[in-house]
Design a protein around this motif. Sequence first.
Motif, PDB file in Angstrom:
ATOM      1  N   GLU A   1     -21.643 -18.384 -28.361  1.00  0.00           N
ATOM      2  CA  GLU A   1     -21.030 -17.268 -27.855  1.00  0.00           C
ATOM      3  C   GLU A   1     -21.447 -16.636 -26.706  1.00  0.00           C
ATOM      4  OE1 GLU A   1     -23.722 -15.369 -31.014  1.00  0.00           O
ATOM      5  OE2 GLU A   1     -22.484 -17.291 -30.581  1.00  0.00           O
ATOM      6  N   LEU A   2     -22.696 -16.426 -26.687  1.00  0.00           N
ATOM      7  CA  LEU A   2     -23.391 -15.987 -25.169  1.00  0.00           C
ATOM      8  C   LEU A   2     -23.271 -16.883 -24.036  1.00  0.00           C
ATOM      9  CD1 LEU A   2     -26.715 -14.669 -26.828  1.00  0.00           C
ATOM     10  CD2 LEU A   2     -24.505 -13.487 -26.629  1.00  0.00           C
ATOM     11  N   ARG A   3     -23.188 -18.171 -24.374  1.00  0.00           N
ATOM     12  CA  ARG A   3     -22.978 -18.905 -23.175  1.00  0.00           C
ATOM     13  C   ARG A   3     -21.549 -18.808 -22.686  1.00  0.00           C
ATOM     14  NH1 ARG A   3     -24.205 -25.364 -24.074  1.00  0.00           N
ATOM     15  NH2 ARG A   3     -24.071 -25.485 -21.929  1.00  0.00           N
ATOM     16  N   ALA A   4     -20.512 -18.761 -23.620  1.00  0.00           N
ATOM     17  CA  ALA A   4     -19.157 -18.381 -23.297  1.00  0.00           C
ATOM     18  C   ALA A   4     -18.899 -17.026 -22.428  1.00  0.00           C
ATOM     19  CB  ALA A   4     -18.418 -18.221 -24.155  1.00  0.00           C
ATOM     20  N   MET A   5     -19.819 -16.049 -22.936  1.00  0.00           N
ATOM     21  CA  MET A   5     -19.499 -14.611 -22.225  1.00  0.00           C
ATOM     22  C   MET A   5     -20.469 -14.939 -20.995  1.00  0.00           C
ATOM     23  SD  MET A   5     -18.748 -11.747 -22.617  1.00  0.00           S
ATOM     24  CE  MET A   5     -18.733 -10.130 -21.868  1.00  0.00           C
ATOM     25  N   ALA A   6     -21.434 -15.334 -20.713  1.00  0.00           N
ATOM     26  CA  ALA A   6     -22.070 -15.802 -19.387  1.00  0.00           C
ATOM     27  C   ALA A   6     -21.307 -16.460 -18.377  1.00  0.00           C
ATOM     28  CB  ALA A   6     -23.421 -16.506 -19.626  1.00  0.00           C
ATOM     29  N   ALA A   7     -20.166 -17.389 -19.018  1.00  0.00           N
ATOM     30  CA  ALA A   7     -19.375 -17.989 -18.069  1.00  0.00           C
ATOM     31  C   ALA A   7     -18.104 -17.056 -17.621  1.00  0.00           C
ATOM     32  CB  ALA A   7     -18.840 -19.128 -18.755  1.00  0.00           C
ATOM     33  N   VAL A   8     -17.776 -16.123 -18.507  1.00  0.00           N
ATOM     34  CA  VAL A   8     -16.551 -15.155 -18.078  1.00  0.00           C
ATOM     35  C   VAL A   8     -17.180 -14.333 -17.126  1.00  0.00           C
ATOM     36  CG1 VAL A   8     -15.465 -13.185 -19.029  1.00  0.00           C
ATOM     37  CG2 VAL A   8     -15.439 -15.344 -20.449  1.00  0.00           C
ATOM     38  N   LEU A   9     -18.590 -13.749 -17.495  1.00  0.00           N
ATOM     39  CA  LEU A   9     -19.089 -12.727 -16.393  1.00  0.00           C
ATOM     40  C   LEU A   9     -19.294 -13.210 -15.104  1.00  0.00           C
ATOM     41  CD1 LEU A   9     -21.352 -10.994 -18.984  1.00  0.00           C
ATOM     42  CD2 LEU A   9     -19.531  -9.919 -17.830  1.00  0.00           C
ATOM     43  N   LEU A  10     -19.972 -14.676 -15.050  1.00  0.00           N
ATOM     44  CA  LEU A  10     -20.106 -15.232 -13.497  1.00  0.00           C
ATOM     45  C   LEU A  10     -18.857 -15.535 -12.932  1.00  0.00           C
ATOM     46  CD1 LEU A  10     -22.295 -16.328 -12.081  1.00  0.00           C
ATOM     47  CD2 LEU A  10     -22.163 -18.391 -13.360  1.00  0.00           C
ATOM     48  N   ARG A  11     -17.729 -15.794 -13.587  1.00  0.00           N
ATOM     49  CA  ARG A  11     -16.345 -16.241 -12.958  1.00  0.00           C
ATOM     50  C   ARG A  11     -16.125 -14.721 -12.285  1.00  0.00           C
ATOM     51  NH1 ARG A  11     -10.816 -15.471 -13.765  1.00  0.00           N
ATOM     52  NH2 ARG A  11     -10.959 -14.979 -15.837  1.00  0.00           N
ATOM     53  N   LYS A  12     -16.280 -13.866 -13.069  1.00  0.00           N
ATOM     54  CA  LYS A  12     -15.852 -12.372 -12.546  1.00  0.00           C
ATOM     55  C   LYS A  12     -16.711 -11.836 -11.464  1.00  0.00           C
ATOM     56  CE  LYS A  12     -13.529 -10.422 -16.502  1.00  0.00           C
ATOM     57  NZ  LYS A  12     -13.460  -9.514 -17.762  1.00  0.00           N
ATOM     58  N   LEU A  13     -17.845 -12.259 -11.538  1.00  0.00           N
ATOM     59  CA  LEU A  13     -18.986 -11.878 -10.248  1.00  0.00           C
ATOM     60  C   LEU A  13     -18.525 -12.721  -9.065  1.00  0.00           C
ATOM     61  CD1 LEU A  13     -22.460 -11.825 -11.906  1.00  0.00           C
ATOM     62  CD2 LEU A  13     -20.684  -9.843 -11.151  1.00  0.00           C
ATOM     63  N   LEU A  14     -18.090 -13.899  -9.357  1.00  0.00           N
ATOM     64  CA  LEU A  14     -17.732 -14.902  -8.159  1.00  0.00           C
ATOM     65  C   LEU A  14     -16.245 -14.856  -7.342  1.00  0.00           C
ATOM     66  CD1 LEU A  14     -19.570 -18.075  -9.468  1.00  0.00           C
ATOM     67  CD2 LEU A  14     -20.384 -16.766  -7.918  1.00  0.00           C
ATOM     68  N   SER A  15     -15.592 -13.908  -8.201  1.00  0.00           N
ATOM     69  CA  SER A  15     -14.290 -13.680  -7.689  1.00  0.00           C
ATOM     70  C   SER A  15     -14.177 -13.358  -6.369  1.00  0.00           C
ATOM     71  CB  SER A  15     -13.426 -12.907  -8.658  1.00  0.00           C
ATOM     72  OG  SER A  15     -12.125 -12.459  -7.932  1.00  0.00           O
ATOM     73  N   PRO A  16     -13.359 -13.671  -5.333  1.00  0.00           N
ATOM     74  CA  PRO A  16     -13.520 -13.120  -4.053  1.00  0.00           C
ATOM     75  C   PRO A  16     -12.806 -11.575  -3.975  1.00  0.00           C
ATOM     76  CG  PRO A  16     -12.013 -15.332  -4.116  1.00  0.00           C
ATOM     77  CD  PRO A  16     -12.600 -14.757  -5.585  1.00  0.00           C
ATOM     78  N   THR A  17     -12.042 -11.368  -5.050  1.00  0.00           N
ATOM     79  CA  THR A  17     -11.649  -9.933  -5.175  1.00  0.00           C
ATOM     80  C   THR A  17     -12.181  -9.395  -6.474  1.00  0.00           C
ATOM     81  OG1 THR A  17      -9.512 -10.841  -6.242  1.00  0.00           O
ATOM     82  CG2 THR A  17      -9.692 -10.409  -3.756  1.00  0.00           C
ATOM     83  N   PRO A  18     -13.226  -8.782  -6.592  1.00  0.00           N
ATOM     84  CA  PRO A  18     -13.839  -8.648  -7.881  1.00  0.00           C
ATOM     85  C   PRO A  18     -13.075  -7.468  -8.666  1.00  0.00           C
ATOM     86  CG  PRO A  18     -15.564  -8.307  -6.096  1.00  0.00           C
ATOM     87  CD  PRO A  18     -14.209  -8.632  -5.500  1.00  0.00           C
ATOM     88  N   ALA A  19     -12.902  -7.298  -9.870  1.00  0.00           N
ATOM     89  CA  ALA A  19     -12.440  -6.324 -10.400  1.00  0.00           C
ATOM     90  C   ALA A  19     -13.269  -4.938 -10.301  1.00  0.00           C
ATOM     91  CB  ALA A  19     -12.079  -6.688 -11.991  1.00  0.00           C
ATOM     92  N   SER A  20     -12.357  -3.791 -10.241  1.00  0.00           N
ATOM     93  CA  SER A  20     -13.295  -2.590 -10.103  1.00  0.00           C
ATOM     94  C   SER A  20     -14.073  -2.303 -11.408  1.00  0.00           C
ATOM     95  CB  SER A  20     -12.179  -1.567  -9.864  1.00  0.00           C
ATOM     96  OG  SER A  20     -11.050  -1.472 -10.812  1.00  0.00           O
TER      97      SER A  20
END
Length: 1120
Positions: free
Chosen positions: A70-89
């Motif tokens: 479950e931590l690998r899954a969470m790390a993947a989600v957070l990494l995707r958000k960090l790498l987004s060209p338009t990060p969420a506020s």
Amino acid sequence: MASAEDQAAAAALLGGDPAAFYALLSTLMSASNADRAAAEAAFHRLRGSHPEPLALRLASSLAAPATPAELRAMAAVLLRKLLSPTPASDSSGAAPTPLWPLLSPAGQNALKAHLLNALQSDPPKPIAKKVCDAISELATLLLPENTWAELLPFLFRAASTPEAPNLQESALLIFARLADYIAESLLDHLMTIHNLLASALAHPTSPDVRIAALSAAVNLVQCLPTNSDRDKMQDLLPAMMRALTDCLNSAQEASAQEALELLVELAGAEPRFLRRQIADVAGAMLQIAEAAQLEDGTRHLAVEFVITLAEARERAPGMMRRLPQFVGRLFQVLMQMLLDVEDDAAWHTAETEDEDAGEGNNYGVAQECLDRLAIAIGGNAVVPIASELLPQYLSAPEWQKHHAALITLAQIAEGCAKVMLKNLEQVVSMILNGFQHPHPRVRWAAINAIGQLSTDLGPDLQVQYHQKVLPALANAMDDFQNPRVQAHAASAILNFSENCTPEILTPYLDGIVSKLLVLLQNGKQMVQEGALTALASVADSSQDHFKKYYDAVMPYLKAILMNATDKSNRMLRAKSMECISLVGMAVGKDKFRDDAKQVMEVLMALQGTPMETDDPITSYMLQAWARLCKCLGQDFLPYMSVVMPPLLQSAQLKPDVTITSAESDDEIESDDDDSIETITLGDKRIGIRTSVLEEKATACNMLCCYADELKEGFYPWIDQVAPTLVPLLKFYFHEEVRRAAVAAMPELLRSAKLAVEKGQAQGRDESYVKQLSDFIIPALVEALHKEPETEMCSSMLDSLNECMQLSGRLLDENQVRAISDEIKNVIIASATRKRDRSERTKAEDFDADEGELLKEENEQEEEVFDQVGECLGTLIKTFKASFLPFFDELSVYVTPMLGKDKTTEERRIAICIFDDIAEQCRESALKYYDTYVPFLLEASNDDNSDVRQAAVYGLGVCAEFGGHTFRPLVGEALSKLNNLIRHPEAQHPDNIMAYDNAVSALGKICQFHCDGIDAAQVIPAWLGCLPIKDDKIEAKVVHDQLCSMVERSDSQVLGHLPKIYSIFVEVLSNGKELASDETTTRMINVLKRFQQTLPPDFLASTFSTLQPQQQLMLQSILST
């Protein structure tokens, strides 16, 4: 700079031991809001102070198989958000800067390597999906810059390893997600990727690999730039279909549904890709749709595929009409699906929420799809199939089949209207038989069909069958055993009367109104609501004829308004408002005035009470107030201070919009909530709450109504309404809101202008009108530039034209330039759309039905061009010669419209534009004569009477203002006018306007070029055509001209005094129709002068040539 405390915390979290970091990830998923908020704050601090170590720690946690799942899954989600060209506020609302550019080159390389390693470590499926998301997110950033050279070779290798199916699936899913970015770079390797996909589509053991390959193939086909590139993928289609059938054969329906969703997407986006194998593909889909043992969801998707193909008109016109046997099979499947209905006891209770009781899953899908199929394929293809199936269903013993047949008729009516009108008698008798069926659900379906056909086949149905339909509906209202049937009969009266003239309705009013009054006193709320709606519509359709029922009806309506105060009665009360206001409008102010005061007091009291957001009364009340205003006119002004604040509040409602990624698993809340509509735009899924939009649209419409009705009385509200409505010209969530805003623009300007002119603008002068015009007109021009709908472009041009007429010379040069530039853009965009349509006529399957639809679309373009002509006419009339530099830039686009290859409407409008220039710019327009006058001469004998009329009107203008420039063309002009005037059909009603304008042009040649013609022949010929009587505007001009020539004692004219007497007397006997007051007075004076100055013998012989009626008229004129 981070504090020492922050540095220490960061070192602990990102140090050698991952335990602290794992704890942070775990807390980010905590159920406790406080713990989760603290963890989020810590994470955001890390992102700000240590972006690179944070990203690498997430990536290494993701890549390490030892990390808990479950931590690998969470790390993947957070990494995707960090790498987004338009990060969420973050929680503070501030959008952080993208993370990738903050990393060092070494950090960037390490991160890319970690991500690819994470995929190779064969993580569990859910984690692999999330890693794919993160890789895709980063790749969308890097591929356009060519800064991830290792990615494509890695994907090619991974996608070619059937022995590692999970890795192969992941690689194919990334291919699918990145198709848009890599399609161009794959063009040189198309055969490699073709072979790779072919092999993956046929994976021996993994359906997941096959579906992922299908996803990659579908996306790639859509992204390839040309048809020939797509053709290279063509032979993958059998393998793509096999991926679907293999899933079905091995009972993996969830995978089959994924495959079907992908193929539906392909059918919508690239239907031509399926064309060569369409028979096999459509046949396979129909087999799935027909297979009753499959899940409903699977069958529905197969149906959706075939319907989507039928709807893909722009890309593959007519393709499905070429396959009537498939349309027949689909129709049969849909009618069978309509049998999924049971006689549920709840349906009979007639409670609103049980309206769908007894309807199964298939029923709703079949209803919607029959409607879509009929609209897409058209009546010529659908009606023969329906004619075969409907009688079979109607002769069967089961009530469900009768019900299905009647529902089918209602659903296909819109798409098949033209063909059904040819068989109207047969259709109506099928439905009316259903009114006698013993089962109430069948009777309900028959009433439903009449209601729908009243809308789709009106007014023909009303005109031809009122004597059968209205009595049948009246009888159905007596079915007290079945209140739902009664209520539906009342609703159908609404549909019927909306398309009905008072003449048809009036003979039935006694019976209908008395029955509706009985239903109003019925205990069932649904029946009362139906009766209120029907009464409102009947009043609206019968207008003045409703007065005789007013005294009987209004007390009941007021009683409901005053007494239906429970929450359960909200809709009933709302409908009573609608009914009262429509009855008031029908009978008029004098009859309604006393009740109106009482009703408005109730509405004012209601307005002051807080209401729930979903209360229907809000929207109904907005509309009722506006109708009361229309009925009472200026007497309504005292109520405006009560009405406007909530109305503005509704107009200013913000759309309730939720945006998620189209790929994400986060479903927009309440997907099954009817009030939320979901659309996918690019990679975003947008959910919009429609109830908010509907209230907003109603409010905007009402604002427009008030401005229109109250004129200068609306002035006090302009300063609040203009800033509310102007931004809504670009409100793309809801067309009705835009339409209302567009319609309101000239009303606001007119209101301001009248208030200033009448001294009701609190001391403001013309500069206020200028200020408002400067706010509105540029906004309209900008909105027009961005408007996606052709029909709305016409409305915007119409609104712009009215605003320009109201602003006149308040427009400055920059605004005129902006308007001219936008008109140029509109012409170019319209020409492009027409060219695209003409391309569609070259498609293999193009047929007559498709041609009919294209014709309708092109007629919309003509409406746009018509409005362009109106706008240019206004600019020319307002600015005259100073507009010519702008016209010169536009003439490149206008002149080609005169060509023989253009439609008659385009030619007519182009001629009208030149007519305006010649008339308004006079000497300054002479330079255009060489270009335009030859077109006028040629068009004077055009086959189309409207074109002829515009052309001969233009010749008259050129004769009047063209002087020496026109002189050499007089002979040819005379010959063309003579041809038109002497044509045997010249005075046929269709041609008479062109005839009148030709006579007027002939008169102008007589007046302005008398020395260049054989006056002895031409003037008598002209006088012989007078008076003209049909084109009233031109008649006044010609008769005034003749009067002037007589007053000047023009010798050529005075030689024909008996004829002049006859013309004058006939003009005068038509009152004000054929001459202005001033011309009439002058004509009478001329006749009196003749009476005194001409010899009695001459007068007597002239008098004897007149008709007896004319002699009486002349005596009466001379004796007054």
